[in-house]
Design a protein around this motif. Structure first.
Motif, PDB file in Angstrom:
ATOM      1  N   PRO A 141      54.151  41.976  29.791  1.00 41.04           N
ATOM      2  CA  PRO A 141      54.328  40.690  30.487  1.00 41.04           C
ATOM      3  C   PRO A 141      55.749  40.495  31.027  1.00 41.04           C
ATOM      4  CG  PRO A 141      53.284  40.354  28.347  1.00 41.04           C
ATOM      5  CD  PRO A 141      53.687  41.793  28.421  1.00 41.04           C
ATOM      6  N   ALA A 142      56.707  41.178  30.436  1.00 40.15           N
ATOM      7  CA  ALA A 142      58.081  41.086  30.929  1.00 40.15           C
ATOM      8  C   ALA A 142      58.224  41.801  32.275  1.00 40.15           C
ATOM      9  CB  ALA A 142      59.045  41.694  29.915  1.00 40.15           C
ATOM     10  N   ARG A 143      57.345  42.737  32.535  1.00 38.59           N
ATOM     11  CA  ARG A 143      57.439  43.530  33.760  1.00 38.59           C
ATOM     12  C   ARG A 143      56.358  43.188  34.779  1.00 38.59           C
ATOM     13  NH1 ARG A 143      56.725  49.915  34.287  1.00 38.59           N
ATOM     14  NH2 ARG A 143      57.318  50.079  36.462  1.00 38.59           N
ATOM     15  N   PHE A 144      55.182  42.774  34.299  1.00 43.93           N
ATOM     16  CA  PHE A 144      54.048  42.546  35.188  1.00 43.93           C
ATOM     17  C   PHE A 144      53.480  41.140  35.038  1.00 43.93           C
ATOM     18  CE2 PHE A 144      53.954  47.120  34.237  1.00 43.93           C
ATOM     19  CZ  PHE A 144      53.952  47.652  35.517  1.00 43.93           C
ATOM     20  N   ASP A 145      53.059  40.576  36.152  1.00 34.88           N
ATOM     21  CA  ASP A 145      52.313  39.320  36.158  1.00 34.88           C
ATOM     22  C   ASP A 145      50.844  39.667  35.913  1.00 34.88           C
ATOM     23  OD1 ASP A 145      50.570  37.520  38.333  1.00 34.88           O
ATOM     24  OD2 ASP A 145      51.976  36.373  37.090  1.00 34.88           O
ATOM     25  N   MET A 146      50.252  39.086  34.876  1.00 35.40           N
ATOM     26  CA  MET A 146      48.875  39.434  34.511  1.00 35.40           C
ATOM     27  C   MET A 146      47.888  39.129  35.638  1.00 35.40           C
ATOM     28  SD  MET A 146      48.818  38.471  30.414  1.00 35.40           S
ATOM     29  CE  MET A 146      47.317  37.607  30.578  1.00 35.40           C
ATOM     30  N   GLY A 147      48.112  38.043  36.358  1.00 33.16           N
ATOM     31  CA  GLY A 147      47.233  37.709  37.481  1.00 33.16           C
ATOM     32  C   GLY A 147      47.295  38.761  38.573  1.00 33.16           C
ATOM     33  N   LYS A 148      48.480  39.279  38.847  1.00 37.11           N
ATOM     34  CA  LYS A 148      48.654  40.326  39.855  1.00 37.11           C
ATOM     35  C   LYS A 148      47.993  41.630  39.393  1.00 37.11           C
ATOM     36  CE  LYS A 148      50.579  42.248  43.518  1.00 37.11           C
ATOM     37  NZ  LYS A 148      49.851  42.221  44.753  1.00 37.11           N
ATOM     38  N   VAL A 149      48.138  41.937  38.114  1.00 32.37           N
ATOM     39  CA  VAL A 149      47.489  43.140  37.570  1.00 32.37           C
ATOM     40  C   VAL A 149      45.980  43.023  37.728  1.00 32.37           C
ATOM     41  CG1 VAL A 149      47.024  44.466  35.462  1.00 32.37           C
ATOM     42  CG2 VAL A 149      49.350  43.689  35.949  1.00 32.37           C
ATOM     43  N   LEU A 150      45.426  41.867  37.378  1.00 26.10           N
ATOM     44  CA  LEU A 150      43.986  41.649  37.515  1.00 26.10           C
ATOM     45  C   LEU A 150      43.547  41.793  38.964  1.00 26.10           C
ATOM     46  CD1 LEU A 150      41.255  40.866  36.300  1.00 26.10           C
ATOM     47  CD2 LEU A 150      41.917  38.478  36.615  1.00 26.10           C
ATOM     48  N   SER A 151      44.324  41.254  39.866  1.00 25.84           N
ATOM     49  CA  SER A 151      44.013  41.342  41.295  1.00 25.84           C
ATOM     50  C   SER A 151      44.005  42.794  41.778  1.00 25.84           C
ATOM     51  CB  SER A 151      45.033  40.524  42.094  1.00 25.84           C
ATOM     52  OG  SER A 151      44.772  40.594  43.457  1.00 25.84           O
ATOM     53  N   GLU A 152      45.011  43.567  41.384  1.00 17.68           N
ATOM     54  CA  GLU A 152      45.082  44.974  41.800  1.00 17.68           C
ATOM     55  C   GLU A 152      43.943  45.801  41.202  1.00 17.68           C
ATOM     56  OE1 GLU A 152      46.924  46.453  44.094  1.00 17.68           O
ATOM     57  OE2 GLU A 152      47.892  44.545  44.535  1.00 17.68           O
ATOM     58  N   LEU A 153      43.637  45.557  39.936  1.00 15.12           N
ATOM     59  CA  LEU A 153      42.530  46.278  39.305  1.00 15.12           C
ATOM     60  C   LEU A 153      41.198  45.919  39.963  1.00 15.12           C
ATOM     61  CD1 LEU A 153      43.531  46.115  35.531  1.00 15.12           C
ATOM     62  CD2 LEU A 153      43.428  48.150  36.970  1.00 15.12           C
ATOM     63  N   THR A 154      41.062  44.671  40.370  1.00 19.38           N
ATOM     64  CA  THR A 154      39.831  44.242  41.041  1.00 19.38           C
ATOM     65  C   THR A 154      39.715  44.889  42.413  1.00 19.38           C
ATOM     66  OG1 THR A 154      39.802  42.163  39.820  1.00 19.38           O
ATOM     67  CG2 THR A 154      38.526  42.245  41.863  1.00 19.38           C
ATOM     68  N   ASN A 155      40.812  44.956  43.143  1.00 24.59           N
ATOM     69  CA  ASN A 155      40.787  45.649  44.436  1.00 24.59           C
ATOM     70  C   ASN A 155      40.363  47.108  44.250  1.00 24.59           C
ATOM     71  OD1 ASN A 155      41.592  43.444  45.960  1.00 24.59           O
ATOM     72  ND2 ASN A 155      43.761  43.955  45.815  1.00 24.59           N
ATOM     73  N   HIS A 156      40.969  47.754  43.279  1.00 22.86           N
ATOM     74  CA  HIS A 156      40.643  49.153  42.983  1.00 22.86           C
ATOM     75  C   HIS A 156      39.157  49.292  42.662  1.00 22.86           C
ATOM     76  CE1 HIS A 156      40.550  52.764  40.346  1.00 22.86           C
ATOM     77  NE2 HIS A 156      41.348  53.228  41.275  1.00 22.86           N
ATOM     78  N   TYR A 157      38.653  48.408  41.829  1.00 15.90           N
ATOM     79  CA  TYR A 157      37.242  48.420  41.438  1.00 15.90           C
ATOM     80  C   TYR A 157      36.338  48.203  42.653  1.00 15.90           C
ATOM     81  CZ  TYR A 157      32.891  46.466  39.540  1.00 15.90           C
ATOM     82  OH  TYR A 157      31.572  46.182  39.266  1.00 15.90           O
ATOM     83  N   LEU A 158      36.610  47.159  43.414  1.00 11.27           N
ATOM     84  CA  LEU A 158      35.747  46.835  44.557  1.00 11.27           C
ATOM     85  C   LEU A 158      35.715  47.949  45.586  1.00 11.27           C
ATOM     86  CD1 LEU A 158      36.327  43.034  45.253  1.00 11.27           C
ATOM     87  CD2 LEU A 158      34.163  44.171  44.699  1.00 11.27           C
ATOM     88  N   TYR A 159      36.879  48.470  45.934  1.00 12.69           N
ATOM     89  CA  TYR A 159      36.893  49.543  46.932  1.00 12.69           C
ATOM     90  C   TYR A 159      36.155  50.789  46.437  1.00 12.69           C
ATOM     91  CZ  TYR A 159      40.001  46.905  49.974  1.00 12.69           C
ATOM     92  OH  TYR A 159      40.528  45.951  50.802  1.00 12.69           O
ATOM     93  N   GLY A 160      36.013  50.913  45.131  1.00 11.10           N
ATOM     94  CA  GLY A 160      35.287  52.046  44.581  1.00 11.10           C
ATOM     95  C   GLY A 160      33.779  51.869  44.574  1.00 11.10           C
ATOM     96  N   VAL A 161      33.294  50.617  44.598  1.00  5.89           N
ATOM     97  CA  VAL A 161      31.846  50.401  44.486  1.00  5.89           C
ATOM     98  C   VAL A 161      31.189  49.974  45.797  1.00  5.89           C
ATOM     99  CG1 VAL A 161      31.957  49.852  42.016  1.00  5.89           C
ATOM    100  CG2 VAL A 161      31.983  47.979  43.698  1.00  5.89           C
ATOM    101  N   VAL A 162      31.974  49.506  46.754  1.00  2.00           N
ATOM    102  CA  VAL A 162      31.351  48.937  47.955  1.00  2.00           C
ATOM    103  C   VAL A 162      30.845  49.998  48.933  1.00  2.00           C
ATOM    104  CG1 VAL A 162      32.628  46.756  47.900  1.00  2.00           C
ATOM    105  CG2 VAL A 162      33.553  48.689  49.201  1.00  2.00           C
ATOM    106  N   SER A 163      29.851  49.576  49.706  1.00  2.00           N
ATOM    107  CA  SER A 163      29.365  50.357  50.842  1.00  2.00           C
ATOM    108  C   SER A 163      30.229  49.983  52.046  1.00  2.00           C
ATOM    109  CB  SER A 163      27.905  49.987  51.116  1.00  2.00           C
ATOM    110  OG  SER A 163      27.823  48.623  51.508  1.00  2.00           O
ATOM    111  N   LEU A 164      29.956  50.573  53.185  1.00  2.00           N
ATOM    112  CA  LEU A 164      30.692  50.226  54.401  1.00  2.00           C
ATOM    113  C   LEU A 164      30.508  48.745  54.732  1.00  2.00           C
ATOM    114  CD1 LEU A 164      32.476  51.104  56.716  1.00  2.00           C
ATOM    115  CD2 LEU A 164      30.434  51.831  57.966  1.00  2.00           C
TER     116      LEU A 164
END
Length: 180
Positions: A141-164
């Protein structure tokens, strides 16, 4: 208990008139938090136009929750309150995993997610991603904002599962939800 009594402006004795001990209080608070999260996630799920919008709506809900929780609480729950930690584990392993799989099924049926996904594997991967958000060893938490981490992980997840088709929707929803 001293902190709680001080914050409420009452004595510890008054707290103990309502709660047997700290474990009972922690357990009841954990039950309330889990129940509130289940209700809020279910409302977002029901109100979403599609699977991708559902993900963004739930992430906003989780980001609000993260603003009020110190990630150290998960360590404390595991170490000092195993019964309450079990409530969280049940929530994660049953409710959240089921919701993730339901979202994946919805996204596939809407043509927004790839048809070749192994739902069990992807759901477990997503749960593990969500768990790492709260790991102070992985994302300090001293280095990362948890909300930003969640957002980045969600982007990574979504781009991995979506179709065109789903890929095109992601940017639309990112613009809408990032404005909020």
């Amino acid at each position: 208990m001293d902190d709680i009594a001080g914050h409420l402006g009452i004595s510890k004795k008054t707290i103990y008139q309502f709660y047997k001990d700290k474990k009972e209080l922690v357990h009841l608070l954990m039950q309330k938090m889990v129940s509130d999260q289940q209700e809020e996630i279910s409302q977002h799920e029901a109100g979403a136009k599609n699977a991708i919008e559902e993900i963004f709506a739930v992430i906003v809900c989780l980001q609000r929750l993260m603003q009020t929780i110190n990630p150290v609480i998960f360590y404390d729950l595991q170490k000092y309150h195993p019964e309450s930690w079990k409530l969280y584990q049940d929530f994660r392993d049953n409710f959240l995993t089921r919701r993730i799989k339901t979202n994946l099924e919805r996204g596939i049926s809407e043509g927004l997610y790839r048809k070749d996904l192994d739902l069990d594997i992807v759901a477990i991967m997503r749960i593990n991603d969500l768990d790492t958000v709260f790991s102070t060893q992985v994302y300090s938490p001293a280095r990362f904002d948890m909300g930003k981490v969640l957002s980045e992980l969600t982007n990574h997840y979504l781009y991995g599962v979506v179709s065109l088709k789903g890929y095109k929707l992601i940017n639309e929803y990112k613009n809408v939800y990032e404005e909020d």
